[in-house]
Scaffold this motif. Sequence first.
Motif, PDB file in Angstrom:
ATOM      1  N   LEU A 197     -23.293  13.112  -8.117  1.00 44.23           N
ATOM      2  CA  LEU A 197     -23.636  14.047  -9.059  1.00 44.23           C
ATOM      3  C   LEU A 197     -22.865  14.210 -10.351  1.00 44.23           C
ATOM      4  O   LEU A 197     -23.302  14.225 -11.433  1.00 44.23           O
ATOM      5  CB  LEU A 197     -23.740  15.459  -8.607  1.00 44.23           C
ATOM      6  N   LEU A 198     -21.589  14.307 -10.091  1.00 48.61           N
ATOM      7  CA  LEU A 198     -20.588  14.181 -11.403  1.00 48.61           C
ATOM      8  C   LEU A 198     -20.669  13.024 -12.173  1.00 48.61           C
ATOM      9  O   LEU A 198     -20.831  13.200 -13.205  1.00 48.61           O
ATOM     10  CB  LEU A 198     -18.995  14.407 -10.850  1.00 48.61           C
ATOM     11  N   LEU A 199     -20.905  12.084 -11.447  1.00 48.12           N
ATOM     12  CA  LEU A 199     -21.027  10.729 -11.994  1.00 48.12           C
ATOM     13  C   LEU A 199     -22.167  10.548 -13.107  1.00 48.12           C
ATOM     14  O   LEU A 199     -22.400  10.283 -14.128  1.00 48.12           O
ATOM     15  CB  LEU A 199     -21.141   9.574 -11.165  1.00 48.12           C
ATOM     16  N   VAL A 200     -23.205  11.171 -12.372  1.00 50.53           N
ATOM     17  CA  VAL A 200     -24.670  11.129 -13.176  1.00 50.53           C
ATOM     18  C   VAL A 200     -24.488  12.229 -14.359  1.00 50.53           C
ATOM     19  O   VAL A 200     -25.008  11.822 -15.404  1.00 50.53           O
ATOM     20  CB  VAL A 200     -25.672  11.646 -12.263  1.00 50.53           C
ATOM     21  N   ALA A 201     -24.016  13.222 -14.308  1.00 51.95           N
ATOM     22  CA  ALA A 201     -23.785  14.109 -15.273  1.00 51.95           C
ATOM     23  C   ALA A 201     -23.011  13.644 -16.252  1.00 51.95           C
ATOM     24  O   ALA A 201     -22.927  13.661 -17.430  1.00 51.95           O
ATOM     25  CB  ALA A 201     -22.900  15.635 -14.630  1.00 51.95           C
ATOM     26  N   ALA A 202     -21.765  12.921 -15.946  1.00 51.12           N
ATOM     27  CA  ALA A 202     -20.964  12.050 -17.033  1.00 51.12           C
ATOM     28  C   ALA A 202     -21.708  10.977 -17.733  1.00 51.12           C
ATOM     29  O   ALA A 202     -21.552  11.034 -18.824  1.00 51.12           O
ATOM     30  CB  ALA A 202     -19.757  11.515 -16.412  1.00 51.12           C
ATOM     31  N   ALA A 203     -22.463  10.471 -16.950  1.00 52.74           N
ATOM     32  CA  ALA A 203     -23.285   9.374 -17.433  1.00 52.74           C
ATOM     33  C   ALA A 203     -24.327   9.900 -18.715  1.00 52.74           C
ATOM     34  O   ALA A 203     -24.431   9.385 -19.642  1.00 52.74           O
ATOM     35  CB  ALA A 203     -23.975   8.517 -16.548  1.00 52.74           C
ATOM     36  N   ILE A 204     -24.748  10.806 -18.449  1.00 54.54           N
ATOM     37  CA  ILE A 204     -25.659  11.503 -19.184  1.00 54.54           C
ATOM     38  C   ILE A 204     -24.851  11.974 -20.349  1.00 54.54           C
ATOM     39  O   ILE A 204     -25.458  11.820 -21.693  1.00 54.54           O
ATOM     40  CB  ILE A 204     -26.653  12.929 -18.655  1.00 54.54           C
ATOM     41  N   ARG A 205     -23.747  12.771 -20.345  1.00 54.93           N
ATOM     42  CA  ARG A 205     -23.034  13.036 -21.612  1.00 54.93           C
ATOM     43  C   ARG A 205     -22.533  11.922 -22.337  1.00 54.93           C
ATOM     44  O   ARG A 205     -22.633  11.867 -23.419  1.00 54.93           O
ATOM     45  CB  ARG A 205     -21.639  13.724 -20.908  1.00 54.93           C
ATOM     46  N   LEU A 206     -22.030  10.749 -21.713  1.00 50.45           N
ATOM     47  CA  LEU A 206     -21.617   9.610 -22.491  1.00 50.45           C
ATOM     48  C   LEU A 206     -22.798   8.925 -23.256  1.00 50.45           C
ATOM     49  O   LEU A 206     -22.604   8.228 -24.244  1.00 50.45           O
ATOM     50  CB  LEU A 206     -21.061   8.739 -21.603  1.00 50.45           C
TER      51      LEU A 206
ATOM     52  N   ALA B 207     -23.421   4.168 -20.210  1.00 51.52           N
ATOM     53  CA  ALA B 207     -22.707   5.225 -19.994  1.00 51.52           C
ATOM     54  C   ALA B 207     -22.421   5.342 -18.505  1.00 51.52           C
ATOM     55  O   ALA B 207     -21.387   5.663 -18.191  1.00 51.52           O
ATOM     56  CB  ALA B 207     -23.606   6.286 -20.282  1.00 51.52           C
ATOM     57  N   PHE B 208     -23.174   4.755 -17.597  1.00 52.43           N
ATOM     58  CA  PHE B 208     -22.964   5.001 -16.032  1.00 52.43           C
ATOM     59  C   PHE B 208     -21.968   4.205 -15.810  1.00 52.43           C
ATOM     60  O   PHE B 208     -20.958   4.539 -15.084  1.00 52.43           O
ATOM     61  CB  PHE B 208     -24.279   4.594 -15.557  1.00 52.43           C
ATOM     62  N   ALA B 209     -21.764   2.725 -16.465  1.00 52.24           N
ATOM     63  CA  ALA B 209     -20.607   1.947 -16.036  1.00 52.24           C
ATOM     64  C   ALA B 209     -19.302   2.639 -16.337  1.00 52.24           C
ATOM     65  O   ALA B 209     -18.031   2.389 -15.910  1.00 52.24           O
ATOM     66  CB  ALA B 209     -21.156   0.567 -16.825  1.00 52.24           C
ATOM     67  N   ASP B 210     -19.355   3.074 -17.915  1.00 56.16           N
ATOM     68  CA  ASP B 210     -18.248   3.893 -18.247  1.00 56.16           C
ATOM     69  C   ASP B 210     -17.781   4.849 -17.477  1.00 56.16           C
ATOM     70  O   ASP B 210     -16.535   4.956 -17.100  1.00 56.16           O
ATOM     71  CB  ASP B 210     -18.765   4.233 -19.680  1.00 56.16           C
ATOM     72  N   ALA B 211     -18.696   5.739 -16.925  1.00 53.64           N
ATOM     73  CA  ALA B 211     -18.372   6.737 -16.258  1.00 53.64           C
ATOM     74  C   ALA B 211     -17.740   6.346 -14.616  1.00 53.64           C
ATOM     75  O   ALA B 211     -16.815   6.939 -14.297  1.00 53.64           O
ATOM     76  CB  ALA B 211     -19.335   7.773 -15.817  1.00 53.64           C
ATOM     77  N   ALA B 212     -18.455   5.284 -14.049  1.00 53.84           N
ATOM     78  CA  ALA B 212     -18.122   4.823 -12.984  1.00 53.84           C
ATOM     79  C   ALA B 212     -16.577   4.078 -12.964  1.00 53.84           C
ATOM     80  O   ALA B 212     -15.743   4.373 -12.325  1.00 53.84           O
ATOM     81  CB  ALA B 212     -18.912   3.648 -12.481  1.00 53.84           C
ATOM     82  N   GLN B 213     -16.294   3.390 -14.246  1.00 54.07           N
ATOM     83  CA  GLN B 213     -14.916   2.736 -14.239  1.00 54.07           C
ATOM     84  C   GLN B 213     -13.780   3.979 -14.467  1.00 54.07           C
ATOM     85  O   GLN B 213     -12.720   3.948 -13.918  1.00 54.07           O
ATOM     86  CB  GLN B 213     -14.944   1.806 -15.529  1.00 54.07           C
TER      87      GLN B 213
ATOM     88  N   VAL C 238     -10.947  -2.876 -14.531  1.00 53.74           N
ATOM     89  CA  VAL C 238     -11.782  -1.669 -14.292  1.00 53.74           C
ATOM     90  C   VAL C 238     -12.330  -1.128 -15.863  1.00 53.74           C
ATOM     91  O   VAL C 238     -13.522  -0.967 -16.010  1.00 53.74           O
ATOM     92  CB  VAL C 238     -11.022  -0.453 -13.599  1.00 53.74           C
ATOM     93  N   GLY C 239     -11.612  -1.170 -16.811  1.00 53.91           N
ATOM     94  CA  GLY C 239     -11.816  -0.812 -18.100  1.00 53.91           C
ATOM     95  C   GLY C 239     -12.878  -1.781 -18.714  1.00 53.91           C
ATOM     96  O   GLY C 239     -13.629  -1.340 -19.513  1.00 53.91           O
ATOM     97  N   ALA C 240     -12.668  -3.026 -18.319  1.00 55.32           N
ATOM     98  CA  ALA C 240     -13.468  -4.034 -18.993  1.00 55.32           C
ATOM     99  C   ALA C 240     -14.892  -4.045 -18.076  1.00 55.32           C
ATOM    100  O   ALA C 240     -15.939  -4.662 -18.559  1.00 55.32           O
ATOM    101  CB  ALA C 240     -13.039  -5.609 -18.993  1.00 55.32           C
TER     102      ALA C 240
END
Lengths: 299, 333, 372
Positions: free
Chosen positions: A8-17, A244-250, A264-266
């Motif tokens: 859930l946190l990951l999805v929330a972060a992805a939406i923000r990003l 955004a999701f990939a960014d949040a996941a990294q 991981v950053g890449a």
Amino acid sequence: METATQILLLVAAAIRLATPLLLAALAGLYAERSGVIDLSLEGKMLAGAFAGAAVASVTGSVWVGALGAILTGIVLSLLHGFATVTHRGNQVVAGMAINIAMAGLIPTVAQAIFALGGQTPQLGPAQRFLNVALGNNALTFFAFLAVPATGWLLYRTGWGLRLRAVGENPYAVDTAGLPVARLRYQALLVNGALAGLAGAYLSMAANAGFSRDMTAGKGYLAIAALIFGRWAPVPTMLACLLFAFADAAQAQLQTVRILPSQFVGALPYILTVLVLALVGKGGGMPKALGIPYVKERGA
Amino acid sequence: MHRLLSPVLMLVLLALAPAAVTAADFMPAIVFDMGGKFDKSFNQMAYEGAEAWRKENGIAYREFEVTSPVQREQALRQLARRGAAIVIAIGFSQGPAVATVAKEFPNTKFTVIDAIVDAPNVQSVVMREQEGSFLVGMLAAMKSQTGKVGFVGGMDIPLIRKFAAGYRQGALYVNPKIEVLENMTGTTPEAWNDPTRGAELAKAQFGRGVDVIYAAAGGTGLGVYQAAKDAGKYAIGVDSNQNYVQPGTMLTSMVKRIDKVVGEAFTSARDGSWQPGTRDLGLAADAVGWALDQYNRPLITAEMEERCKQATADIVAGKIKVSETCSNAACTN
Amino acid sequence: MSSEITPARRAGIEVAVVASALIAAFAVAGIVLAVIGADPIEAFGILVYGAFGYPEAIGYTLYYATSYMFAGLAVWVALKAGIFNIGGEGQAYLGGLGAALPCLFLDTLPPILLLPLAMISAAVFGAGWAAIPGYLQARRQTHVVVTTIMFNFIAGALMTYLLNNWLLAPGGGSPETRSFAPQAIMPALHEILALVGIKIAHSPANLSLLVALLAVACTWTFMFRTVWGYETRVVGANPNAARYAGIDPGAVILRTMLISGALVGLVAVNEVMGVHKRLILDFPAGAGFVGIAVALMARESAIGLVLASVLFAALAQGSLDLVIDMPMINREVVRLIQGVLILFCGALPSLFRKFITRLLTQSPAAAQAGAL
């Protein structure tokens, strides 16, 4: 349970990003669908981010600030249009010129007005977009609602039909007696407004104030999302969400310290290339993209 | 006429420059590295030091902000040529350039910060960031309710690893079971100016139970501090005293007194007490430390202050050794 | 009407157009300078002086121009095939790795072997980094603009990792390799000329400058005098027509991307082997992006490409003196001026073209003057 919360946190972060990317990518979509390559999203976002925070800080109102960001984006779009539509200049060069000029102008103006080393003052709650519902702010809702709205405008209205036609075959549009230049300028007005808002999201929603170079390459990423999304609203949104999701996941993966932080950053970028390679087959590019329209004179 | 002449005049001046250095027209100079003098990090500290010195002494200084690697050497050379009595170079990247130019201008004094250059006219200043970071790591561990603290660095380079390593050791010193989460922002220069990313990294760490985050990432840190404020958690500033940025949620700042070093270098060059060689400055020299002021006073208990004082004394006395790197999570190296 | 315009006259028009764009750009930049309280004429005097006014300055300008020529050529070649390679920055970065590896680990070789080997290696690494986006564009129609943007980021990550963990100088605290041995360093122009008794000022300008000029000549010969070049241009103009003519556009695109990557990889020869003499973090410093502007300003002219490179080089170099000597001008103002210049010279020449063409084609006398 733990995992569910993390997701859930990951999805929330992805939406923000994804929000600033989406606003900028949609901005690009209008311009490019009308046949104008927009490499200047980065510069427009930077200017919008500054103008939004500066105006909000001076007037104390988040809405006046947002208006400032929109108008600033539009001014730059008109400059871009003057060079590329009116004078048929090279669209890529004009875009780059705006980016470079803004990278120089904005810190100079910011320093001249606020003398805070290129920052604006911190914005208080009344000068920021605060969360309104579901942990998200008005700009995020606006960005995601703009996707169906753009789809409707482009594919269901006469204006959208003409706009797409201008990006595909301006000669036919001209022959049909429609003004090519005016349509492109209209597209650029929407483009400037959205790009300005994308910047405002950075300085007025994600953060509380403008700081130097805060767009940090997001304008270029938005172009990548637009191309990845083949210049269509929903796929472009999905592309933004993927980035955004990939960014949040990294960000989550890094803390585990299994792989070197650089790899991981890449990951988001590697993932994008992989997905693109697997999906393959491009297309969807407006056929007249990047080609200045030269009206045939009765020779 | 004057305008037409000026290039010619400059040429003449350039030729005469090395001979033109006199005590009467003392001109100090400073070269900032790529981040620029408003980088919310070490360059800005140096700039603030130079500005404070200028206001105090009424003497203007020359400055240059490097925009490409090759300009480092060039800027140092041009300033030396224009008769600068002392040129301060900020940042580890300028080390090799200082070594080259110092050889060409044996009568010019050079002070380089964050690098070591062995030359008769170079003063090298290195700071023990790990020692100051150790103390803020202790404070973070003492403040944390969850037993998890976080670190957000700009780029994964040796300098930032020093901050991270000191922080980790300090946190472990207080609580051997503590978990330290580390994030690096990126691998391109944008990593130092991306507050949005900083805020996201902070939110991700908060989501995993972290309640105090130390940011050593230039402008990116601003996003971390804002995220901490929005989430009601704590953040720790870096380089300059950033407690004022978000009063109430800035636990403290790890201060690295580059401003003081710059002022001292200018002053000593003017009064003749400037010495070449290496200055290795840590807690003992009060060159690094943690900030306590009216903004974070309510957050720091007497016990926290006392333990930090004790640790400071132990580090100065050599009873606690703070390593520059950590090769594993427990930092047993 | 248009058939009456001779090549000489057309060249005259082009020169007049570029000149007026430059003048307009400097006029706008002058207004900017006046606003911030700097005397524009004095500022431009220092700028020109700083770029060309003394031998060392010229050397530095040539050094910058060398990198911009390689980067500009790379973008130009790709554009000819209709592809937009904006990954020059990452390809140059990887070129740096290619140059550094032989310079670090094979430096027992004599310079006569080592230097060409390192150059080839730089080109191969640059080409290699361009190969994947090239292949994906050629065979999977994956848009090269997206993949090259991504590859710039990936290159940054890879190089930061390598420099921090594997190539770091032993005992060194900063992310860079040890200095190269003398035989791994591109000879500076002042050293070469000293051998034949000519003394010039020390500067970073090095043998790479000649390599760059040679590369310009070779690239133009390739593009306009060879079958491969012809195929490239056909694909760039119309991929479908190329297919009918029996040309495989995919193969041409891949080939062109390899050439493009190899050219920009050579930026590393100038920077890493010529100037820094070791591999450092972020050494391309935006040269890959300047290359885009250079290529677009060059249009069809090799001389144009060289001049555009020198123009941007002069700005980069001249601004150093400007910033040091005029305290109110900082690097942001310099960037603003660069932006204005690119806008006028790269995107707005048509503002003047219409006017000048009319002026030069209406009266034969005026046209003659323009041609001269």
